[in-house]
Design a protein around this motif. Structure first.
Motif, PDB file in Angstrom:
ATOM      1  N   PHE A 124      20.486  48.749  57.655  1.00 50.78           N
ATOM      2  CA  PHE A 124      19.274  48.383  58.389  1.00 50.78           C
ATOM      3  C   PHE A 124      18.011  49.009  57.784  1.00 50.78           C
ATOM      4  CE2 PHE A 124      22.749  48.082  61.475  1.00 50.78           C
ATOM      5  CZ  PHE A 124      22.587  46.780  61.923  1.00 50.78           C
ATOM      6  N   ALA A 125      18.156  50.122  57.100  1.00 62.78           N
ATOM      7  CA  ALA A 125      17.005  50.744  56.458  1.00 62.78           C
ATOM      8  C   ALA A 125      16.641  50.056  55.159  1.00 62.78           C
ATOM      9  CB  ALA A 125      17.297  52.221  56.191  1.00 62.78           C
ATOM     10  N   LEU A 126      17.546  49.206  54.658  1.00 63.55           N
ATOM     11  CA  LEU A 126      17.356  48.569  53.360  1.00 63.55           C
ATOM     12  C   LEU A 126      16.957  47.103  53.460  1.00 63.55           C
ATOM     13  CD1 LEU A 126      20.521  50.146  51.736  1.00 63.55           C
ATOM     14  CD2 LEU A 126      18.153  50.675  51.100  1.00 63.55           C
ATOM     15  N   ALA A 127      17.335  46.444  54.556  1.00 63.81           N
ATOM     16  CA  ALA A 127      17.092  45.004  54.680  1.00 63.81           C
ATOM     17  C   ALA A 127      17.107  44.604  56.147  1.00 63.81           C
ATOM     18  CB  ALA A 127      18.163  44.218  53.912  1.00 63.81           C
ATOM     19  N   HIS A 128      16.634  43.414  56.415  1.00 62.93           N
ATOM     20  CA  HIS A 128      16.877  42.761  57.700  1.00 62.93           C
ATOM     21  C   HIS A 128      18.253  42.100  57.635  1.00 62.93           C
ATOM     22  CE1 HIS A 128      12.630  43.317  58.533  1.00 62.93           C
ATOM     23  NE2 HIS A 128      12.270  42.529  57.527  1.00 62.93           N
ATOM     24  N   LEU A 129      18.960  42.060  58.738  1.00 63.07           N
ATOM     25  CA  LEU A 129      20.257  41.388  58.788  1.00 63.07           C
ATOM     26  C   LEU A 129      20.113  40.102  59.598  1.00 63.07           C
ATOM     27  CD1 LEU A 129      21.186  44.100  57.675  1.00 63.07           C
ATOM     28  CD2 LEU A 129      23.198  43.953  59.159  1.00 63.07           C
ATOM     29  N   CYS A 130      20.474  38.984  58.982  1.00 60.04           N
ATOM     30  CA  CYS A 130      20.278  37.658  59.572  1.00 60.04           C
ATOM     31  C   CYS A 130      21.630  36.972  59.726  1.00 60.04           C
ATOM     32  CB  CYS A 130      19.380  36.809  58.681  1.00 60.04           C
ATOM     33  SG  CYS A 130      17.785  37.565  58.299  1.00 60.04           S
ATOM     34  N   VAL A 131      21.948  36.588  60.936  1.00 58.67           N
ATOM     35  CA  VAL A 131      23.247  35.984  61.235  1.00 58.67           C
ATOM     36  C   VAL A 131      23.063  34.534  61.651  1.00 58.67           C
ATOM     37  CG1 VAL A 131      25.212  36.025  62.820  1.00 58.67           C
ATOM     38  CG2 VAL A 131      24.351  38.149  61.853  1.00 58.67           C
ATOM     39  N   ALA A 132      23.854  33.662  61.047  1.00 57.81           N
ATOM     40  CA  ALA A 132      23.895  32.261  61.479  1.00 57.81           C
ATOM     41  C   ALA A 132      25.187  32.056  62.257  1.00 57.81           C
ATOM     42  CB  ALA A 132      23.841  31.329  60.280  1.00 57.81           C
ATOM     43  N   ALA A 133      25.071  31.530  63.449  1.00 58.52           N
ATOM     44  CA  ALA A 133      26.228  31.417  64.331  1.00 58.52           C
ATOM     45  C   ALA A 133      26.283  30.032  64.969  1.00 58.52           C
ATOM     46  CB  ALA A 133      26.157  32.489  65.423  1.00 58.52           C
ATOM     47  N   ARG A 134      27.453  29.722  65.507  1.00 61.76           N
ATOM     48  CA  ARG A 134      27.633  28.463  66.227  1.00 61.76           C
ATOM     49  C   ARG A 134      26.798  28.453  67.507  1.00 61.76           C
ATOM     50  NH1 ARG A 134      31.744  25.054  65.316  1.00 61.76           N
ATOM     51  NH2 ARG A 134      33.171  25.519  63.599  1.00 61.76           N
ATOM     52  N   PRO A 135      26.442  27.263  68.003  1.00 64.96           N
ATOM     53  CA  PRO A 135      25.782  27.188  69.310  1.00 64.96           C
ATOM     54  C   PRO A 135      26.634  27.873  70.372  1.00 64.96           C
ATOM     55  CG  PRO A 135      25.678  25.077  68.184  1.00 64.96           C
ATOM     56  CD  PRO A 135      26.574  25.944  67.358  1.00 64.96           C
ATOM     57  N   GLY A 136      25.991  28.638  71.230  1.00 68.48           N
ATOM     58  CA  GLY A 136      26.711  29.341  72.283  1.00 68.48           C
ATOM     59  C   GLY A 136      27.155  30.738  71.907  1.00 68.48           C
ATOM     60  N   PHE A 137      26.908  31.148  70.656  1.00 66.92           N
ATOM     61  CA  PHE A 137      27.280  32.498  70.229  1.00 66.92           C
ATOM     62  C   PHE A 137      26.583  33.533  71.097  1.00 66.92           C
ATOM     63  CE2 PHE A 137      25.877  36.227  67.831  1.00 66.92           C
ATOM     64  CZ  PHE A 137      27.081  36.763  67.436  1.00 66.92           C
ATOM     65  N   ARG A 138      27.329  34.590  71.463  1.00 67.17           N
ATOM     66  CA  ARG A 138      26.762  35.684  72.261  1.00 67.17           C
ATOM     67  C   ARG A 138      27.012  37.001  71.554  1.00 67.17           C
ATOM     68  NH1 ARG A 138      29.860  35.631  77.506  1.00 67.17           N
ATOM     69  NH2 ARG A 138      28.828  37.656  77.697  1.00 67.17           N
ATOM     70  N   LEU A 139      25.944  37.771  71.404  1.00 63.70           N
ATOM     71  CA  LEU A 139      26.055  39.076  70.761  1.00 63.70           C
ATOM     72  C   LEU A 139      26.942  40.013  71.585  1.00 63.70           C
ATOM     73  CD1 LEU A 139      25.056  40.611  68.273  1.00 63.70           C
ATOM     74  CD2 LEU A 139      23.084  41.363  69.624  1.00 63.70           C
ATOM     75  N   ASP A 140      26.959  39.816  72.900  1.00 61.38           N
ATOM     76  CA  ASP A 140      27.784  40.666  73.761  1.00 61.38           C
ATOM     77  C   ASP A 140      29.144  40.039  74.041  1.00 61.38           C
ATOM     78  OD1 ASP A 140      26.992  38.588  75.382  1.00 61.38           O
ATOM     79  OD2 ASP A 140      26.299  39.850  77.039  1.00 61.38           O
ATOM     80  N   GLY A 141      29.534  39.099  73.221  1.00 65.51           N
ATOM     81  CA  GLY A 141      30.838  38.466  73.387  1.00 65.51           C
ATOM     82  C   GLY A 141      31.968  39.394  72.974  1.00 65.51           C
ATOM     83  N   PRO A 142      33.200  39.012  73.289  1.00 64.06           N
ATOM     84  CA  PRO A 142      34.344  39.904  73.045  1.00 64.06           C
ATOM     85  C   PRO A 142      34.682  40.117  71.577  1.00 64.06           C
ATOM     86  CG  PRO A 142      35.084  37.738  73.810  1.00 64.06           C
ATOM     87  CD  PRO A 142      33.595  37.753  73.954  1.00 64.06           C
ATOM     88  N   ASP A 143      34.187  39.251  70.687  1.00 63.71           N
ATOM     89  CA  ASP A 143      34.536  39.375  69.274  1.00 63.71           C
ATOM     90  C   ASP A 143      33.641  40.346  68.509  1.00 63.71           C
ATOM     91  OD1 ASP A 143      36.588  37.524  69.545  1.00 63.71           O
ATOM     92  OD2 ASP A 143      35.272  35.825  69.102  1.00 63.71           O
ATOM     93  N   ILE A 144      32.526  40.763  69.111  1.00 68.02           N
ATOM     94  CA  ILE A 144      31.590  41.657  68.418  1.00 68.02           C
ATOM     95  C   ILE A 144      31.818  43.090  68.905  1.00 68.02           C
ATOM     96  CG2 ILE A 144      29.182  42.140  67.888  1.00 68.02           C
ATOM     97  CD1 ILE A 144      30.152  39.428  66.877  1.00 68.02           C
ATOM     98  N   PRO A 145      32.142  44.017  68.001  1.00 69.33           N
ATOM     99  CA  PRO A 145      32.337  45.415  68.414  1.00 69.33           C
ATOM    100  C   PRO A 145      31.112  45.955  69.143  1.00 69.33           C
ATOM    101  CG  PRO A 145      33.088  45.094  66.148  1.00 69.33           C
ATOM    102  CD  PRO A 145      32.384  43.828  66.551  1.00 69.33           C
ATOM    103  N   VAL A 146      31.357  46.797  70.127  1.00 66.18           N
ATOM    104  CA  VAL A 146      30.285  47.302  70.986  1.00 66.18           C
ATOM    105  C   VAL A 146      29.208  48.010  70.170  1.00 66.18           C
ATOM    106  CG1 VAL A 146      29.729  48.927  72.830  1.00 66.18           C
ATOM    107  CG2 VAL A 146      31.767  47.484  73.009  1.00 66.18           C
ATOM    108  N   GLU A 147      29.623  48.830  69.187  1.00 67.31           N
ATOM    109  CA  GLU A 147      28.637  49.582  68.415  1.00 67.31           C
ATOM    110  C   GLU A 147      27.791  48.670  67.536  1.00 67.31           C
ATOM    111  OE1 GLU A 147      31.936  49.631  68.125  1.00 67.31           O
ATOM    112  OE2 GLU A 147      32.628  50.342  66.157  1.00 67.31           O
ATOM    113  N   VAL A 148      28.391  47.595  67.045  1.00 72.75           N
ATOM    114  CA  VAL A 148      27.644  46.627  66.246  1.00 72.75           C
ATOM    115  C   VAL A 148      26.657  45.870  67.127  1.00 72.75           C
ATOM    116  CG1 VAL A 148      27.811  44.528  64.856  1.00 72.75           C
ATOM    117  CG2 VAL A 148      29.439  46.392  64.502  1.00 72.75           C
TER     118      VAL A 148
END
Length: 218
Positions: A124-148
């Motif tokens: 994060f100190a070196l770049a912006h992180l850009c994610v492309a996801a399917r419609p309906g993707f949730r950052l707080d969904g079960p597949d994303i680790p809590v710390e991430v």
């Protein structure tokens, strides 16, 4: 506005339409001056079929029609050893300077594994992180680790704000419905199940190259 350079890394063994769509999505969203395509030698994968030069060649062919400047960045394959993403971003920051906005592109599947990457919080100190996801993707969904989810979510901004600073933010493009597996492509190519048609998951130029070089055959 700060100069904006997009970074798209991958083993590209072979490169496919999902990679092209990921790059094109953020070229369109950010109006970037340059897309750097980086064939990787990833430490988390042990075997690659195509040679480094063949993977670079296929990347060149796949992104030939992009509206911005495309650079095939050979730094990882020229090192000749497995490389951590953080190493590559440090090298790019040193090359492109402290003021350039660097936007590292990834799919949601990579975000799910981000906590396993070496020194992932340093990214994060070196770049912006850009994610492309399917419609309906949730950052707080079960597949994303809590710390991430916590680190990524705290830095989340609209895409149009990314190029105003060099690094440190995140964004999500929630409309990329592409599900393509390089492993499945290699298996289909080995079985001779590919045809030149509009439904192919590989750009036509890349498929021609694969056939000309007899790649992925049993």
């Amino acid at each position: 506005m700060t100069r904006c350079v997009l970074l798209l890394g991958g083993s590209f063994d072979p490169i496919h339409n999902g990679h092209v769509a990921l790059g094109a999505t953020f070229v369109r969203l950010l109006g970037a001056a340059e897309l750097r395509v980086i064939p990787t030698v990833p430490w988390q994968k042990s075997t690659l079929v195509a040679t480094p030069q063949q993977r670079a060649d296929m990347a060149t062919l796949a992104f030939a029609d992009e509206p911005c400047r495309v650079v095939i960045d050979r730094q990882e394959i020229d090192r000749g050893r497995p490389t951590y993403t953080v190493e590559t971003l440090r090298a790019l920051r040193g090359e492109l300077g402290p003021e350039t906005a660097l936007c590292f592109l990834m799919g949601a599947d990579q975000l799910q594994r981000l906590h396993t990457w070496h020194a992932w919080r340093d990214l994060f100190a070196l770049a912006h992180l850009c994610v492309a996801a399917r419609p309906g993707f949730r950052l707080d969904g079960p597949d994303i680790p809590v710390e991430v989810a916590a680190e990524f979510g705290a830095r989340l901004v609209p895409a149009q704000r990314l190029c105003s600073r060099p690094a440190g933010n995140t964004c999500i493009a929630p409309d990329l419905a592409v599900d393509i597996s390089s492993t499945q492509i290699r298996e289909a190519l080995a079985a001779g199940n590919f045809q030149h048609d509009s439904g192919s998951p590989i750009p036509a130029r890349v498929l021609d190259y694969i056939e000309q070089h007899n790649l992925y055959k049993k």
